[in-house]
Every structure is written in C-alpha cells, then in structure tokens.
Design an enzyme around this catalytic site. Structure first.
Site, PDB file in Angstrom:
ATOM      1  N   CYS A  40       0.832  -1.196   0.000  1.00  0.00           N
ATOM      2  CA  CYS A  40       0.000   0.000   0.000  1.00  0.00           C
ATOM      3  C   CYS A  40       0.868   1.247   0.000  1.00  0.00           C
ATOM      4  O   CYS A  40       2.018   1.229   0.440  1.00  0.00           O
ATOM      5  CB  CYS A  40      -0.904   0.010   1.223  1.00  0.00           C
ATOM      6  SG  CYS A  40      -1.959  -1.441   1.354  1.00  0.00           S
ATOM      7  N   TYR A 179      -5.284 -13.407  -4.882  1.00  0.00           N
ATOM      8  CA  TYR A 179      -4.724 -13.013  -3.582  1.00  0.00           C
ATOM      9  C   TYR A 179      -5.444 -13.727  -2.449  1.00  0.00           C
ATOM     10  O   TYR A 179      -6.635 -13.516  -2.231  1.00  0.00           O
ATOM     11  CB  TYR A 179      -4.850 -11.498  -3.468  1.00  0.00           C
ATOM     12  CG  TYR A 179      -4.424 -10.847  -2.178  1.00  0.00           C
ATOM     13  CD1 TYR A 179      -3.494 -11.414  -1.319  1.00  0.00           C
ATOM     14  CD2 TYR A 179      -4.959  -9.601  -1.821  1.00  0.00           C
ATOM     15  CE1 TYR A 179      -3.113 -10.787  -0.145  1.00  0.00           C
ATOM     16  CE2 TYR A 179      -4.581  -8.956  -0.659  1.00  0.00           C
ATOM     17  CZ  TYR A 179      -3.671  -9.558   0.182  1.00  0.00           C
ATOM     18  OH  TYR A 179      -3.289  -8.926   1.342  1.00  0.00           O
ATOM     19  N   HIS A 182      -3.154 -12.569   4.360  1.00  0.00           N
ATOM     20  CA  HIS A 182      -3.322 -11.542   5.379  1.00  0.00           C
ATOM     21  C   HIS A 182      -4.656 -11.591   6.109  1.00  0.00           C
ATOM     22  O   HIS A 182      -5.014 -10.656   6.818  1.00  0.00           O
ATOM     23  CB  HIS A 182      -3.105 -10.147   4.769  1.00  0.00           C
ATOM     24  CG  HIS A 182      -1.719  -9.914   4.275  1.00  0.00           C
ATOM     25  ND1 HIS A 182      -1.451  -9.544   2.973  1.00  0.00           N
ATOM     26  CD2 HIS A 182      -0.518 -10.033   4.892  1.00  0.00           C
ATOM     27  CE1 HIS A 182      -0.138  -9.428   2.816  1.00  0.00           C
ATOM     28  NE2 HIS A 182       0.453  -9.723   3.968  1.00  0.00           N
ATOM     29  N   ASP A 275       3.353 -10.306   8.897  1.00  0.00           N
ATOM     30  CA  ASP A 275       4.089 -10.183   7.638  1.00  0.00           C
ATOM     31  C   ASP A 275       5.047  -8.993   7.666  1.00  0.00           C
ATOM     32  O   ASP A 275       6.181  -9.087   7.182  1.00  0.00           O
ATOM     33  CB  ASP A 275       3.081 -10.023   6.495  1.00  0.00           C
ATOM     34  CG  ASP A 275       3.721 -10.065   5.122  1.00  0.00           C
ATOM     35  OD1 ASP A 275       4.800 -10.673   4.973  1.00  0.00           O
ATOM     36  OD2 ASP A 275       3.125  -9.499   4.188  1.00  0.00           O
TER      37      ASP A 275
END
Length: 698
Positions: A40, A179, A182, A275
C-alpha cells in the site's frame, strides 16, 4: 583505485551477478530477480498520478517487477476510507494505465494484486452487504455483518474476478494476482476453517475449502494467461498454531495441491502485523523458516519477503535455491534504487530500511505514506522530488547547520549534493542526536541506519565540514558571517507533565523524583536512584514509554505503566506493533494501569484519577517517569531573533529552524524537514507546496 582494489571490487560485484539474471514467469520475463511485492501507498485510486509516479520511480531504480497495492474488484469489496487501488469498472482503467506506463517506461513488469476483501470490508461507501463464506461479523468495529454467499454469489464472484483480470490486462499489466493472504481476502477466508463453516462442496475438507481458490486461478489463466502471468499470493502461516494456517500443515498441502497451476508463488505470513513485523520484534529474514519449504514442492518461480536489505543475504537465498526472486515492500520504499546500487557497486549508499513501519502508518491513516529513510516518498509527483536527484544550486552559497541529528544530517547531505559548502556543527561528542540515543534502546538498533547512511555520505564529499563538541551561541553565529543558517538543535522532553491529558504544567510534581526519557536515554536504568516502584506516565502514546518500561524491567525495576489510553501505546496500532508491545510488557511483569491520569504526588506515592469518573486512588511511587511531550531547543533561535537587526551587517540572509527545533515530531518528519530545507533554500518564498492530485483520469 589500485589494481588490487579494482579487482576486489569486481569480485564483490561478481557475487551478485545472479541477482540480475532474468526470470521467466509464465508468458513474461522479469529482467532481474528484484521484485517489489504488492504494498500500500496511502494513495491508490484517490491520488492516481502520485501513485503512478511512485511506482515508476521503483522501476527506474531497477526493480524488475513492480506491483500495485491490493486492488478492489467490485463495490462489495469497498475499503473506504482506505486509499487502495480500484478496478470496479472500465472507468478505472485510465488511472491504472498511468501506473503500467510509468513502470514499462523503464523496462520492468507491472503486477496487479486483485482483491475481494470479503468480511474484511464494511463497504462504507458502496453500502453493499459484505460477503463471506459463512455468516459473520466484519473485521474491525463496524456494527455490520457479512452474509453467507450462496452458489449464485460464488458464481458472481468468479465472474467479477475474471472481468477485473480482463480490465487489468487492458490497463497493461503483465502479472495478475489471485490473492489469498493476510486474513483480508475472500479467497483466504474460504481457505480458513475458522471463517468457512460451509457444509457444501466449498466447505468442510481442505479439498472443498480449496475449490474456489483453484477455480479462480483457472478462470484467470483462461481469461488472460496467453499474455499475462497469473501469480498467487498465499499466507503460509498465521502464527496462531493449530488455530490457524500453518506452514507445516494445510499451507503445505495447498501448495502441493496447486504446485504447478499458477505461474508464480508469492508467499508470506498472515496477518499483516506478522508479515510486516518491525525491527523491534524481528530480524532480517524472519520469514525464512516459514516460507523456505515452498521451492521444494513447485517448479514455478517463488518470491518471498523478509525485510531484506543485505545483498549478501539476497545472493544466498538465490544460490541456495530458497527463492527465485527477492521480494521487498519496505526496503523498496526506503531505497527505490536499491537494485541499481547493488549493480553498480554503490552498496554503501543504500538507504537501508530501519523497519519502523512509518510507511505502514500511511495506509492505516488513509494518507500518503512517509518513510524515515526516504523523505521523497509520496512526493515524487506532487512536489517533483526524485530520491536520487536534486538540482544543483545555480549560485551556491555556504550554509552553517547547527545540530547533527536527523534533520541536520539530512539537510547537510542534500545541500552538499546540491553543490553548497556545508559546515555542520554539533555540541555533543557523537553524531545522530535523538537517533543515536533512541537506537541504544531495546530493539531499536536498526534506527541507527538513519545516522550512518547520511554520515557516511557526508564523509565522502569535499564540500562538507563536520565538527563535534562545538556548542554555538547566537553571537557565535553572527561572528561566523555565514549567509545561510539552519538550526537543527532538536527538542527536550518536558519535566512538567504538559501533554494531551494536562494542557498546563502539573503543579504538584516533586522534581527530585521526576525523570524524563532524556534522563533514561542518557544514563540508562542508573538514572533511577531510588529503590521502589517506578511509575511511567505515558501521554505520548507511541513507542517511547513502552521501550523505557522494557529497559527498566530488564534492569530488575518494579515498573508500573500508567496511561489515559485504554491500551498501551495506542498509536503503535498504526505501525502494527501494539499487540506485541503490550504482550512483551506483560511478559516482563510490567503492571499496566489504563484509563488513568495523574492528579497528585506525595512523598511515596502518586494519585491517579479515572478519566471517566474522576475516582481517585493512590499507588506507591519512588520515581516518576514522565513521557508526555517535548519542548523545542530554541534558545539559539530566540537569541538570533533578538539580534535580527545585526543580521545584514553579519552577512546573514536566512535563518531557518528545521526538525524538532521547529516542531517536535517523528524522526521521519525531522528527516523530511531537513530535506525540504535543502530543496528550497534558494527560494525567498518557497514554491507551491504541492500539486493537487484528486479524481479520475479522463
């Protein structure tokens, strides 16, 4: 350079040659092994030109693959107010075309991380009902529930993903992601038994929970696989033990089952706080023990991350066959030109990531990111700043900088690059200011890179003079007759308790028993002279109080942590550290007392009051540590202002406060302040602060 030195340099570069080998990824080929994984920026679809320029800079810096952040594929996956990428419809293609054009300009591949966020989305803007494998309340605090998807919803989701993939191809992307990571995406939610309670063919056994993921990979390959690679991003461990996905359990089973289906495996940890762990809680390569198995069960290229900044570590990972591509998010932010610097042998000039997660804070505050090491990040388009290039001054004049902390070091470094003769003076006997003090605290050693990078560069140039143990007064500065003066004299932690909870000094304080962070950073635990409990009052609410509590607990002190907040270090939620910080203090037997403020102090105690009811209580206190706010060290500034009428006779044209001397803030903001000063020194009136970058691209 001698023949021997040149030979040694060539040998050093040769060991990194394997990092610059091309890697075939399905129908496309990366020019090297440097892969900027999706991350991001805090800009996304709201600031498309800024987003594109930032990604283009990465490609210019040598990253063979440059990825977007997660990209919303449908209004049922609306992450407002977060500034992610968006590909709901054809109207979103032009903004993303800016991104791919900027990346392709430098010969790199462009990757897009398509995402439907499932129960991680509250859909505050679209107002659509969130979707999930099973009925569930959404993440976060929104009083909103996600509805269980029926078969038609699953079919619709597959169609949305295909449509988004086709739009991504039209926008020019070379690699398109499915994806599942997370704990943020619908594909991951279907894989996880704690979210997927279904009893049909999409739930129950791992084979069933894997079904949708397999279908989406196949759908995407059929839709775009002739010219675009299809990548999978999978979290292989959630660090939850048997309660979550484990690298030696279902994650391995998933990769073995799908081993050859995608064109690339991008593997990491979940959730995001695992992460992107900060350097305070992890070392370089901390993910290797979880992701190291992946290459052994697939022939497809594998990319992994671990906050890699060392070329030697990168070469080892390739040489030993653990990874095919070196993934990076934060290191690529700290230094977009890291690959090129390795290629040219300019390794000492790499701005190594310090793992502070100030970049992450941007996404978590829905604002353009910043970086402690790289003050130009997110300013590439709106201010026209380049991380490696600063225009030389047309008529450079000497500059005297007072203070060798982060602001002073960066100002001196940047001005020397612009061709000015720089004199940098510091009253202390070591460089770095607050950076050096804070880097000595538990877990913060990597922060010293802020000092080391800049100091090394200043020591290489002939137009920078550096002086320690040089305390200067306002009169001294007049006597030097330098045309430009920058005051980077830092700030001092307050002893009077002023902060958020107390907007005026606390009149009841016994200063004989009060310490500040400066006392503890200078003298360590030895600053605590009295036996008995040490009460830390944290009204700063970021990292400092918790680090000091840890230091004192390690020294055997009884520590009581008092804060008006409901949790320890609440601002650290934005840097993904809060739970680790509070857990560590609990492990070290620090007594935590939230929702309380100080209202009194006696010989052996302090009085605390509930911030809601006002009810008071006394607790034993031998020493009180106040972590509230800081005061700028502006005595020299005030002295110069008092003598302003003498400036012209002394040849002084400008006097500027920078960094904490101007306004105490983050180290990142001190570096930014020093850099901005250097960029704008020739302007009597600085140029417009930024260009507007809002709205869709026509």
């Amino acid at each position: 350079m001698s023949d021997k030195s040149r030979s040694q340099s060539n040998d050093t570069l040769a060991q990194y040659d394997l990092l610059f080998e091309p890697v075939k990824i399905g129908p496309v080929t990366s020019p090297n092994r440097f892969y900027q994984v999706p991350h991001c920026t805090g800009m996304g679809h709201r600031y498309p030109r800024s987003e594109a320029r930032l990604r283009g800079i990465k490609a210019e810096g040598g990253w063979g693959v440059v990825s977007t952040q997660e990209t919303e594929i449908h209004p049922t996956s609306d992450l407002t107010p977060s500034n992610q990428a968006r590909l709901w419809g054809a109207e979103d293609i032009p903004a993303l075309r800016l991104v791919t054009d900027a990346i392709h300009e430098h010969g790199s591949l462009a990757a897009i991380q398509l995402a439907h966020n499932g129960l991680h989305s509250a859909n505050r803007y679209s107002r659509a009902a969130p979707l999930a494998p099973s009925d569930a309340i959404v993440d976060g605090d929104d009083p909103v529930q996600a509805r269980k998807m029926d078969k038609s919803d699953i079919a619709a989701f597959r169609a949305w993903h295909v449509s988004a993939a086709k739009r991504a191809k039209e926008a020019g992307f070379d690699i398109i992601y499915a994806y599942a990571g997370h704990d943020m995406t619908l594909l991951h939610h279907f894989l996880l038994a704690r979210h997927n309670h279904r009893t049909d063919e999409y739930g129950g056994s791992l084979e069933n929970r894997l079904r949708l993921f397999r279908e989406v990979i196949q759908d995407t390959k059929e839709a775009v696989g002739d010219t675009c690679a299809v990548a999978v991003r999978l979290a292989v461990d959630e660090m939850l033990g048997a309660d979550g996905m484990q690298h030696d359990g279902e994650a391995r089973d998933i990769i073995e089952a799908l081993a050859e289906e995608p064109d690339l495996w991008d593997v990491n940890l979940s959730d995001w706080s695992n992460d992107s762990q900060t350097s305070r809680f992890s070392d370089e390569g901390f993910q290797e023990k979880y992701t190291g198995f992946v290459k052994s069960v697939t022939s497809k290229p594998v990319v992994g991350v671990g906050r890699y900044t060392s070329p030697d570590t990168m070469a080892r990972l390739i040489r030993t066959g653990q990874l095919d591509l070196i993934g990076a998010a934060r290191p690529s932010i700290a230094d977009p030109f890291l690959p090129n610097k390795i290629k040219t042998g300019d390794i000492e000039t790499i701005r190594e990531c310090i793992g502070c997660n100030i970049c992450v804070m941007g996404d978590n505050t829905s604002s353009p990111m910043r970086c402690t090491q790289n003050p130009t990040v997110a300013e590439e388009w709106r201010r026209g700043w380049h991380p490696e290039v600063i225009p030389r001054l047309a008529d450079p004049e000497p500059v005297l900088i007072v203070g060798g902390g982060p602001a002073g070091l960066e100002a001196a470094r940047a001005l020397s690059q612009r061709g000015a003769d720089v004199m940098l003076a510091d009253a202390g006997n070591s460089w770095g200011g607050r950076v050096t003090l804070e880097a000595a605290l538990p877990g913060l050693a990597a922060w010293g890179r802020v000092r080391d990078t800049r100091l090394w560069q200043l020591q290489q140039v002939p137009n920078a003079e550096l002086y320690l143990e040089s305390a200067l007064t306002a009169q001294d500065l007049l006597d030097y007759q330098m045309p430009h003066i920058a005051l980077a004299t830092g700030a001092t932690w307050r002893r009077d308790g002023m902060g958020r909870a107390h907007r005026k000094p606390m009149p009841f304080l016994d200063q004989n028993r009060v310490l500040t962070p400066d006392d503890l950073m200078t003298n360590g635990a030895n600053a605590v002279a009295s036996d008995g409990p040490v009460v830390i009052f944290d009204d700063d609410r970021f990292y400092m109080a918790s680090v000091l509590a840890e230091m004192l607990a390690d020294a055997g002190k009884e520590v009581i942590f008092v804060t008006p907040s409901s949790i320890v270090s609440p601002w650290s939620e934005r840097t993904l550290e809060q739970d680790r910080i509070q857990r560590r203090l609990i492990e070290k037997n620090v007594r935590i007392m939230p929702l309380l403020t100080l209202t009194g102090m006696s010989d052996d105690a302090v009085t605390l009051a509930c911030i809601y009811s006002g009810e008071t209580r006394k607790i034993a206190c031998a020493t009180l540590v106040l972590v509230t706010s800081r005061m700028p060290n502006d005595a020299v500034w005030n002295g110069l202002i008092a003598m302003k009428e003498q400036w012209r006779d002394a040849g002084i044209k400008t006097v500027t406060r920078i960094g904490d001397c101007l306004a105490p803030s983050l180290i990142a903001m001190a570096v930014y302040s020093g850099h901005s000063f250097a960029r704008n020194i020739e302007f009597e009136v600085p140029p417009e602060p930024m260009r507007e970058d809002v709205g869709q691209i026509p």
